[in-house]
Design an enzyme around this catalytic site. Structure first.
Site, PDB file in Angstrom:
ATOM      1  N   ASP A 342       0.835  -1.207   0.000  1.00 49.57           N
ATOM      2  CA  ASP A 342       0.000   0.000   0.000  1.00 49.57           C
ATOM      3  C   ASP A 342       0.866   1.251   0.000  1.00 49.57           C
ATOM      4  OD1 ASP A 342       0.914  -0.625   2.605  1.00 49.57           O
ATOM      5  OD2 ASP A 342      -0.572   0.722   3.470  1.00 49.57           O
ATOM      6  N   GLU A 343       0.295   2.343  -0.437  1.00 49.44           N
ATOM      7  CA  GLU A 343       0.883   3.685  -0.330  1.00 49.44           C
ATOM      8  C   GLU A 343       2.333   3.745  -0.811  1.00 49.44           C
ATOM      9  OE1 GLU A 343      -1.815   5.469   3.317  1.00 49.44           O
ATOM     10  OE2 GLU A 343      -0.052   4.266   3.845  1.00 49.44           O
TER      11      GLU A 343
END
Length: 536
Positions: A342-343
């Site tokens: 993620d991210e």
């Protein structure tokens, strides 16, 4: 118009009658009854048939165990000892655990090869004046049934000192199996470090609500929390701080083994996560060669995200990931390794896809199944992989469609919508702990959604289950965990366990209200939401 279902409404009516009330509002406090209506628990059972006299625990009650013909005697005895250990302090009764399958009264725990329709985690509880019988096909089912038996007793049974009874279990039959096989809770031990004993305490709390996966977020920008022999500075240096600049900490391999062992005793699989290729500042600070420019950044104690990335073109990156995943897989008996994903804002899309193409086969090489955050669906998920969706109601239609398409193509989806299932979100603007980037998440919002219909175009067959993550930017003590996880976690657990036909907010909030005294007896200082008529 939303359909009103008979089962939850009946339970709600029974609770009202037991409390001696004709109406219950958010400000009214029902009084717990010494005989809890059968099935008035969390998560709601699949099938409840009340009837007959209750069973009363007495000083002569015996816990009998029968491992059946399936070789489960050792585990059945261990579950019997666990049950007796729960009940002895508050009742003051000896509750001996004996090998005996004869119908002699008391509490009988039995594995039955003929009960295969109950599956891996299902159980049947029969209660009457003569005794209680718990039947399951597998030991995990017996353990889940013990949690039902436990919740049918008065809340004072959770106390660690002798209390006044009576200790009654309502008469009738409960037949129960889970809706989803994956029912998880995540604890972020990277932003703030939590000791082995603190993690064990959370494991025990999760067990009450039939959670079967403990997801440990073991690495992030702020700290690396697991010893890796081939890269020792990850823990000794990368684990030396945390958000706000505290001392941090890390688990030795023996520490981690103890967490895994303890979780297994509560029939929870540990799902370890090493977040890659972003959220890696602790690793980059520990080894300069992992950086594209060969320069190690300083340790980080803030709360920003998206600024770090492993160097995708460097071959040492894959030596590093191979070593880490190999050592972690050797310590982890469960099926899954979570690789984050993620991210990764500092990783180009092309590099992200290339990285995941290299890393997912390493997970498979070590005999594990890939889990990644739902951004993995923007790459090429490995066969059999699971993607964990943490989007919001307001997430873009394109993002939701990408995840749904992956589900239709065979990727299992774990649902953790941040604006409903993230336990670190503030309840209201007055909540002192937590964050609010996903909005405020009160109890009704956390509970009142259906995993089968959350993502348009995602077939329910692709939903692996649900998980309630607890990120710890603002969480540094067990009391903080208590405040933010409870009472939202029981609702997420119910969404994962109970059939959709039981889902009804009005009935649920009455059952949840009865959990208040139990949580208090367990030493959990939970959030007293005004949406729930908490029992006195």
């Amino acid at each position: 118009m939303r359909q009103r279902r008979t089962f939850p409404r009946l339970l709600g009516s029974l609770l009202l009658l037991a409390a001696g009330l004709s109406t219950v509002g958010a400000g009214a406090a029902p009084t717990p009854d010494p005989v809890r209506p059968l099935g008035a628990i969390v998560p709601a059972p699949a099938s409840v048939t009340p009837g007959g006299d209750p069973y009363t625990l007495t000083r002569t009650t015996v816990v009998r165990v029968d491992g059946g013909d399936s070789g489960g005697g050792r585990e059945t005895r261990a579950i019997g000892r666990y049950l007796a250990g729960l009940l002895r302090p508050s009742t003051g009764y000896p509750l001996p655990v004996v090998d005996d399958d004869a119908p002699r009264g008391g509490i009988l725990l039995r594995l039955a090869p003929s009960a295969s329709d109950l599956g891996e985690e299902g159980y049947e509880l029969r209660s009457g004046r003569a005794g209680v019988t718990l039947t399951a096909y597998r030991p995990a089912g017996l353990f889940r049934g013990v949690q039902t038996l436990r919740q049918q007793l008065p809340a004072a049974v959770e106390k660690r000192t002798v209390q006044t009874g009576p200790w009654k279990i309502a008469g009738g039959t409960v037949t129960d199996t889970p809706r989803y096989a994956y029912r998880g809770a995540m604890l972020d031990v990277s932003r703030h470090f939590f000791t082995v004993d603190q993690v064990k305490r959370y494991i025990d709390q999760l067990a009450l609500y039939k959670i079967n996966k403990l997801h440990l977020h073991l690495s992030d920008d702020q700290g690396w929390r697991i010893a890796i022999d081939s890269w020792p500075r990850l823990a000794t240096y990368g684990g030396s701080t945390q958000v706000g600049g505290g001392p941090g900490g890390y688990y030795t391999k023996d520490d981690y083994r103890e967490i895994v062992r303890y979780a297994a005793s509560r029939y929870q699989d540990v799902v370890p996560e090493i977040d890659l290729p972003g959220h890696t500042n602790a690793a980059l600070a520990s080894y300069a060669d992992l950086n594209c420019d060969g320069v190690a950044p300083p340790l980080y104690t803030g709360t920003s995200v998206g600024f770090s990335s492993l160097c995708v073109p460097k071959e040492i990156t894959y030596d590093f990931v191979d070593d880490v995943l190999g050592e972690l897989a050797a310590l982890t008996p469960g099926r899954y390794l979570h690789i984050g994903g993620d991210e990764a804002h500092s990783t180009s899309h092309a590099d992200y896809v290339a990285f995941m193409d290299r890393v997912q086969p390493l997970v498979v090489k070590y005999g594990k199944t890939v889990i990644g955050w739902h951004q993995l669906t923007g790459a090429r998920p490995a066969e059999g992989a699971l993607a964990q969706y943490w989007g919001l109601d307001r997430s873009s239609a394109a993002e939701k469609a990408q995840v749904a398409a992956a589900g239709r193509a065979g990727t299992g989806i774990i649902l953790s919508p941040a604006d409903r299932a993230y336990l670190d979100m503030k309840y209201t603007k007055e909540t002192k702990l937590g964050l609010s980037w996903a909005g405020y998440v009160e109890i009704q919002r956390s509970y009142d959604w259906n995993p089968a219909t959350l993502l348009p175009g995602l077939p329910e067959s692709a939903v692996a289950g649900v998980e309630a993550p607890l990120w710890t930017e603002t969480i540094s003590e067990s009391t903080h965990i208590d405040q933010m996880a409870f009472p939202r976690l029981p609702g997420i657990a119910e969404l994962g366990w109970s059939p959709a036909s039981t889902h009804d907010w009005e009935a649920y909030r009455l059952r949840l209200a009865q959990q208040g005294p139990r949580l208090t007896a367990m030493g959990i200082d939970y959030y007293r939401s005004p949406q729930v008529p908490w029992a006195a």
